[in-house]
Write a protein that holds these residues in place. Structure first.
Motif, PDB file in Angstrom:
ATOM      1  N   ARG B   5       0.774  -1.329  -0.314  1.00  0.00           N
ATOM      2  CA  ARG B   5       0.574  -0.171   0.106  1.00  0.00           C
ATOM      3  C   ARG B   5       0.835   1.349   0.045  1.00  0.00           C
ATOM      4  N   HIS B   6       1.833   1.232   0.151  1.00  0.00           N
ATOM      5  CA  HIS B   6       3.073   1.994   1.037  1.00  0.00           C
ATOM      6  C   HIS B   6       3.781   2.703  -0.772  1.00  0.00           C
ATOM      7  N   ASN B   7       4.114   0.989  -1.073  1.00  0.00           N
ATOM      8  CA  ASN B   7       4.369   1.420  -2.273  1.00  0.00           C
ATOM      9  C   ASN B   7       3.536   2.162  -3.885  1.00  0.00           C
ATOM     10  N   THR B   8       2.082   2.358  -3.518  1.00  0.00           N
ATOM     11  CA  THR B   8       0.728   1.936  -4.104  1.00  0.00           C
ATOM     12  C   THR B   8       0.937   4.290  -4.346  1.00  0.00           C
ATOM     13  N   SER B   9       0.986   4.186  -3.122  1.00  0.00           N
ATOM     14  CA  SER B   9       0.423   5.822  -2.487  1.00  0.00           C
ATOM     15  C   SER B   9       2.271   6.800  -2.694  1.00  0.00           C
ATOM     16  N   LEU B  10       3.224   6.014  -3.005  1.00  0.00           N
ATOM     17  CA  LEU B  10       4.541   6.951  -3.489  1.00  0.00           C
ATOM     18  C   LEU B  10       3.647   6.915  -4.539  1.00  0.00           C
ATOM     19  N   SER B  11       3.817   5.722  -5.508  1.00  0.00           N
ATOM     20  CA  SER B  11       3.834   6.110  -7.178  1.00  0.00           C
ATOM     21  C   SER B  11       2.561   6.791  -7.643  1.00  0.00           C
ATOM     22  N   ARG B  12       1.834   6.856  -6.702  1.00  0.00           N
ATOM     23  CA  ARG B  12       0.977   8.289  -7.113  1.00  0.00           C
ATOM     24  C   ARG B  12       1.206   9.578  -6.888  1.00  0.00           C
ATOM     25  N   TRP B  13       1.752   9.816  -5.701  1.00  0.00           N
ATOM     26  CA  TRP B  13       2.651  10.641  -5.447  1.00  0.00           C
ATOM     27  C   TRP B  13       3.448  11.564  -6.571  1.00  0.00           C
ATOM     28  N   ARG B  14       4.363  10.329  -6.616  1.00  0.00           N
ATOM     29  CA  ARG B  14       4.974  10.692  -7.920  1.00  0.00           C
ATOM     30  C   ARG B  14       4.484  11.264  -9.469  1.00  0.00           C
ATOM     31  N   GLY B  15       3.377  10.297  -9.661  1.00  0.00           N
ATOM     32  CA  GLY B  15       3.110  11.467 -10.530  1.00  0.00           C
ATOM     33  C   GLY B  15       2.286  12.565 -11.002  1.00  0.00           C
ATOM     34  N   ARG B  16       1.304  12.559  -9.614  1.00  0.00           N
ATOM     35  CA  ARG B  16       0.686  13.527  -9.423  1.00  0.00           C
ATOM     36  C   ARG B  16       2.100  15.108  -9.313  1.00  0.00           C
ATOM     37  N   GLY B  17       3.230  14.862  -8.797  1.00  0.00           N
ATOM     38  CA  GLY B  17       4.677  15.400  -9.114  1.00  0.00           C
ATOM     39  C   GLY B  17       5.212  15.981 -10.239  1.00  0.00           C
ATOM     40  N   ILE B  18       4.920  14.573 -11.427  1.00  0.00           N
ATOM     41  CA  ILE B  18       5.342  15.142 -12.641  1.00  0.00           C
ATOM     42  C   ILE B  18       4.467  15.862 -13.501  1.00  0.00           C
ATOM     43  N   THR B  19       3.372  15.187 -12.868  1.00  0.00           N
ATOM     44  CA  THR B  19       2.294  16.199 -14.012  1.00  0.00           C
ATOM     45  C   THR B  19       1.987  17.826 -13.888  1.00  0.00           C
ATOM     46  N   CYS B  20       2.863  17.819 -12.177  1.00  0.00           N
ATOM     47  CA  CYS B  20       2.477  19.442 -12.038  1.00  0.00           C
ATOM     48  C   CYS B  20       3.812  19.867 -12.931  1.00  0.00           C
ATOM     49  N   LEU B  21       5.205  19.248 -13.154  1.00  0.00           N
ATOM     50  CA  LEU B  21       6.741  19.595 -13.456  1.00  0.00           C
ATOM     51  C   LEU B  21       6.327  20.167 -14.833  1.00  0.00           C
ATOM     52  N   LEU B  22       5.745  18.961 -16.000  1.00  0.00           N
ATOM     53  CA  LEU B  22       5.103  19.382 -17.114  1.00  0.00           C
ATOM     54  C   LEU B  22       4.565  20.540 -16.769  1.00  0.00           C
ATOM     55  N   ALA B  23       3.124  20.176 -15.975  1.00  0.00           N
ATOM     56  CA  ALA B  23       2.214  21.708 -16.530  1.00  0.00           C
ATOM     57  C   ALA B  23       2.962  22.938 -16.457  1.00  0.00           C
TER      58      ALA B  23
END
Lengths: 196, 101
Positions: B5-23
């Motif tokens: 579960r910890h890994n899933t939430s980590l990857s979700r946060w990482r995904g959001r971070g990349i999206t913000c960076l792209l924006a």
């Protein structure tokens, strides 16, 4: 003076592309952009003809009608010009133009086209005549110097005629009478209406 | 189970971070367009226009337009009578001496 118009006598065009070269050289048009092109009709078939095509400065210009930011205007001589500071590069004019005249200098990864560029009838644009800004954005302003578009002036066979619509059509009519047949002046009726 | 579960939430946060960076990258790419409001009301052109040309310039243009007319004599009818016979010295008026057509 009546409206300024282009007329290409396809019976005389020898597809030398001098008009294309002259235009590119005079206005320092960037690589990949052609304000004028020579098109061959019925290529390889009987009745093959070539015509020189650019913006025809239509009487009822469709580009003006579709532009969402109204960057087009007509001068007192009927020349269709546009303001590059207002252009948003949407490409509507390209889809509306029956001659494929509007050109776009950029092709970015995000679909940006850059400011539209087209034939100005060598009349520059909405800047001070002969200024550096005018030359950079629109090319040379020969009309302000009392000269006709270079493509027409240097056409070796005088196939491409430019100027006052009445006089240009009179010259063409004289030719038709002399040789006994016309070339149809391709594009004329599309741009200016059915009569010649 | 808890580690997964910890890994899933980590990857979700990482995904959001990349999206913000792209924006952020996309927004900084539009520097030239910042503060620009294109007029979108359809009507007539309201920007600056061409200053126009003088009467003298119009006169000069009219002369140039006439210059596109063919020289007199070029449109002579091409029929057998108007062309020189083989070997003859006769030339059609208004043409180059050696030119036959």
């Amino acid at each position: 003076m009546a409206r300024m118009k282009f007329l290409c006598d396809s019976e005389r065009c020898i597809e030398c592309n001098a008009c294309v070269t002259a235009c590119k050289n005079e206005h320092e048009v960037p690589w990949g952009i052609n304000r004028r092109r020579v098109v061959t009709l019925n290529d390889g078939k009987p009745g093959e003809r070539s015509i020189s095509v650019a913006c025809m400065h239509c009487s009822d210009a469709p580009c003006m009608a579709v532009c969402p930011v109204d960057c087009f205007y007509q001068t007192a001589e009927g020349i269709v010009l546009h303001n590059k500071d207002q252009c948003i590069g949407c490409g509507y004019c390209f889809f509306a133009c029956p001659f494929g005249a509007p050109q776009y200098p950029e092709g970015t990864n995000f679909g940006g086209r850059g400011k539209m560029d087209k034939c100005t009838f060598c009349a520059g644009g909405p800047e001070v005549h002969g200024s550096e800004a005018e030359f950079k954005k629109y090319g040379r302003n020969r009309i302000a110097e009392g000269k006709l578009p270079l493509c027409a002036e240097m056409c070796a066979t005088k196939s491409l005629l430019a100027g006052d619509g009445d006089k240009v059509s009179a010259i063409y009519r004289e030719r038709v009478t002399a040789r006994g047949f016309g070339s149809g002046a391709p594009g004329w009726s599309t741009a200016y209406g059915p009569k010649i | 189970m808890a580690g997964e579960r910890h890994n899933t939430s980590l990857s979700r946060w990482r995904g959001r971070g990349i999206t913000c960076l792209l924006a952020l990258v996309l927004l900084t790419g539009c520097d030239g367009e910042v503060g620009r409001s294109p007029p979108l009301q359809k009507g007539a052109h309201r920007g600056p226009v061409d200053p126009g040309i003088s009467a003298e310039t119009r006169q000069a243009l009219a002369l140039r337009i006439q210059g596109q007319r063919d020289p007199v004599g070029l449109h002579q009818p091409l029929n057998p009578a108007s062309l020189p016979a083989e070997g003859a010295d006769a030339t059609v008026d208004g043409r180059i001496a050696t030119q036959r057509f």
